[in-house]
Design a protein around this motif. Sequence first.
Motif, PDB file in Angstrom:
ATOM      1  N   LEU A  38       0.827  -1.206   0.000  1.00  0.00           N
ATOM      2  CA  LEU A  38       0.000   0.000   0.000  1.00  0.00           C
ATOM      3  C   LEU A  38       0.860   1.254   0.000  1.00  0.00           C
ATOM      4  O   LEU A  38       0.607   2.202  -0.759  1.00  0.00           O
ATOM      5  CB  LEU A  38      -0.924  -0.007   1.213  1.00  0.00           C
ATOM      6  N   LEU A  39       1.901   1.288   0.829  1.00  0.00           N
ATOM      7  CA  LEU A  39       2.790   2.448   0.889  1.00  0.00           C
ATOM      8  C   LEU A  39       3.516   2.663  -0.431  1.00  0.00           C
ATOM      9  O   LEU A  39       3.729   3.800  -0.853  1.00  0.00           O
ATOM     10  CB  LEU A  39       3.799   2.267   2.028  1.00  0.00           C
ATOM     11  N   THR A  40       3.879   1.580  -1.103  1.00  0.00           N
ATOM     12  CA  THR A  40       4.536   1.696  -2.404  1.00  0.00           C
ATOM     13  C   THR A  40       3.596   2.309  -3.433  1.00  0.00           C
ATOM     14  O   THR A  40       3.987   3.189  -4.214  1.00  0.00           O
ATOM     15  CB  THR A  40       5.008   0.310  -2.883  1.00  0.00           C
ATOM     16  N   VAL A  41       2.361   1.859  -3.438  1.00  0.00           N
ATOM     17  CA  VAL A  41       1.366   2.414  -4.357  1.00  0.00           C
ATOM     18  C   VAL A  41       1.138   3.896  -4.064  1.00  0.00           C
ATOM     19  O   VAL A  41       1.050   4.723  -4.987  1.00  0.00           O
ATOM     20  CB  VAL A  41       0.050   1.626  -4.265  1.00  0.00           C
ATOM     21  N   LEU A  42       1.053   4.261  -2.796  1.00  0.00           N
ATOM     22  CA  LEU A  42       0.827   5.658  -2.429  1.00  0.00           C
ATOM     23  C   LEU A  42       1.973   6.548  -2.891  1.00  0.00           C
ATOM     24  O   LEU A  42       1.760   7.634  -3.443  1.00  0.00           O
ATOM     25  CB  LEU A  42       0.647   5.783  -0.914  1.00  0.00           C
ATOM     26  N   ALA A  43       3.208   6.094  -2.652  1.00  0.00           N
ATOM     27  CA  ALA A  43       4.373   6.897  -3.048  1.00  0.00           C
ATOM     28  C   ALA A  43       4.419   7.100  -4.557  1.00  0.00           C
ATOM     29  O   ALA A  43       4.677   8.206  -5.038  1.00  0.00           O
ATOM     30  CB  ALA A  43       5.652   6.225  -2.554  1.00  0.00           C
ATOM     31  N   LEU A  44       4.167   6.047  -5.317  1.00  0.00           N
ATOM     32  CA  LEU A  44       4.193   6.163  -6.776  1.00  0.00           C
ATOM     33  C   LEU A  44       3.035   7.020  -7.284  1.00  0.00           C
ATOM     34  O   LEU A  44       3.182   7.759  -8.260  1.00  0.00           O
ATOM     35  CB  LEU A  44       4.149   4.771  -7.410  1.00  0.00           C
ATOM     36  N   LEU A 150       5.856   3.102   9.397  1.00  0.00           N
ATOM     37  CA  LEU A 150       6.691   2.602   8.305  1.00  0.00           C
ATOM     38  C   LEU A 150       6.872   3.619   7.182  1.00  0.00           C
ATOM     39  O   LEU A 150       7.853   3.555   6.435  1.00  0.00           O
ATOM     40  CB  LEU A 150       6.070   1.321   7.754  1.00  0.00           C
ATOM     41  N   ALA A 151       5.942   4.574   7.079  1.00  0.00           N
ATOM     42  CA  ALA A 151       5.946   5.525   5.963  1.00  0.00           C
ATOM     43  C   ALA A 151       7.221   6.369   5.857  1.00  0.00           C
ATOM     44  O   ALA A 151       7.746   6.535   4.756  1.00  0.00           O
ATOM     45  CB  ALA A 151       4.720   6.434   6.058  1.00  0.00           C
ATOM     46  N   PRO A 152       7.768   6.933   6.962  1.00  0.00           N
ATOM     47  CA  PRO A 152       8.964   7.775   6.807  1.00  0.00           C
ATOM     48  C   PRO A 152      10.177   7.033   6.258  1.00  0.00           C
ATOM     49  O   PRO A 152      11.106   7.671   5.746  1.00  0.00           O
ATOM     50  CB  PRO A 152       9.222   8.268   8.246  1.00  0.00           C
ATOM     51  N   PHE A 153      10.200   5.719   6.372  1.00  0.00           N
ATOM     52  CA  PHE A 153      11.344   4.948   5.903  1.00  0.00           C
ATOM     53  C   PHE A 153      11.158   4.414   4.480  1.00  0.00           C
ATOM     54  O   PHE A 153      12.103   3.877   3.906  1.00  0.00           O
ATOM     55  CB  PHE A 153      11.588   3.762   6.842  1.00  0.00           C
ATOM     56  N   THR A 154       9.964   4.564   3.939  1.00  0.00           N
ATOM     57  CA  THR A 154       9.683   3.993   2.614  1.00  0.00           C
ATOM     58  C   THR A 154       9.253   5.037   1.590  1.00  0.00           C
ATOM     59  O   THR A 154       9.792   5.070   0.477  1.00  0.00           O
ATOM     60  CB  THR A 154       8.578   2.927   2.726  1.00  0.00           C
ATOM     61  N   ILE A 155       8.301   5.875   1.926  1.00  0.00           N
ATOM     62  CA  ILE A 155       7.738   6.798   0.948  1.00  0.00           C
ATOM     63  C   ILE A 155       8.771   7.791   0.409  1.00  0.00           C
ATOM     64  O   ILE A 155       8.856   7.987  -0.813  1.00  0.00           O
ATOM     65  CB  ILE A 155       6.514   7.519   1.534  1.00  0.00           C
ATOM     66  N   PRO A 156       9.604   8.448   1.255  1.00  0.00           N
ATOM     67  CA  PRO A 156      10.604   9.365   0.678  1.00  0.00           C
ATOM     68  C   PRO A 156      11.583   8.660  -0.259  1.00  0.00           C
ATOM     69  O   PRO A 156      11.966   9.211  -1.297  1.00  0.00           O
ATOM     70  CB  PRO A 156      11.324   9.912   1.919  1.00  0.00           C
ATOM     71  N   LEU A 157      11.985   7.443   0.079  1.00  0.00           N
ATOM     72  CA  LEU A 157      12.916   6.703  -0.776  1.00  0.00           C
ATOM     73  C   LEU A 157      12.281   6.357  -2.121  1.00  0.00           C
ATOM     74  O   LEU A 157      12.901   6.517  -3.177  1.00  0.00           O
ATOM     75  CB  LEU A 157      13.365   5.426  -0.059  1.00  0.00           C
ATOM     76  N   ILE A 158      11.037   5.886  -2.095  1.00  0.00           N
ATOM     77  CA  ILE A 158      10.359   5.515  -3.339  1.00  0.00           C
ATOM     78  C   ILE A 158      10.107   6.746  -4.199  1.00  0.00           C
ATOM     79  O   ILE A 158      10.274   6.709  -5.433  1.00  0.00           O
ATOM     80  CB  ILE A 158       9.048   4.781  -3.021  1.00  0.00           C
ATOM     81  N   ILE A 159       9.723   7.853  -3.593  1.00  0.00           N
ATOM     82  CA  ILE A 159       9.508   9.082  -4.357  1.00  0.00           C
ATOM     83  C   ILE A 159      10.805   9.544  -5.009  1.00  0.00           C
ATOM     84  O   ILE A 159      10.823   9.972  -6.173  1.00  0.00           O
ATOM     85  CB  ILE A 159       8.926  10.176  -3.440  1.00  0.00           C
TER      86      ILE A 159
END
Length: 224
Positions: A38-44, A150-159
């Motif tokens: 879900l977090l990956t989809v949100l970031a993209l 989990l979002a601060p460790f994943t979303i900025p990196l994926i963006i």
Amino acid sequence: MRFNRILLSSTLVVVALVIQVSVLARLQLPGAVPDLVLLTVLALALVYGHTGGALIGFGAGLLTDLAPPADHAAGRYALVLCVIGYLAGLAKPETGRLRSASGPLVVVVSSAIGSTLLYAGVGALVGDDAARHVGLGGLLFTAALYDLLLAPFTIPLIIALARRAENDPLGETGANAKAADVSSGWLSSGTGLSIGNQRGSGLRMKAAKARMARAGRIKGVKRL
């Protein structure tokens, strides 16, 4: 979607799904499971917009439906992530740049709660009442809490990866690619490009005039 977007999105979704199934799902945390897909989809979606978010969400959800141990009807989570990806893409900044972290965090919490409710609602329509036995209130709270942590460790990196892929020299070239680059939203107005073009044209004209002047002087010497 361009090839580099498809390749990057597919890779990130597969990696997120593998980590979620093999690691996060085995932590035996109370309540929900942290939803890395879900977090990956949100970031993209925050980078590619609502259309890209819907397409990526549908593909990611379908892979999740088919990944073992699948205990629900195929297509159920695909529908959920397709809707969530579309709605999250609507929150994409017009300039392509996120001014603060509060916006993405609100998107994460809203998506975690919305995806859980939508998943439970679709399940109720097909006769799956597992959410009632687990406790929907606790499920909503833990889903939002785990995804928020989990979002601060994943979303900025994926963006950052998605924006860097937009600058791929093998992709679109020229002004169209620069205008489409979400990491350079200020270029979309055309100001920077027009100034650069005007400067380049002026320098070329000056150089041409200088060469013509030198040629005229040389021809004059030869005539004498």
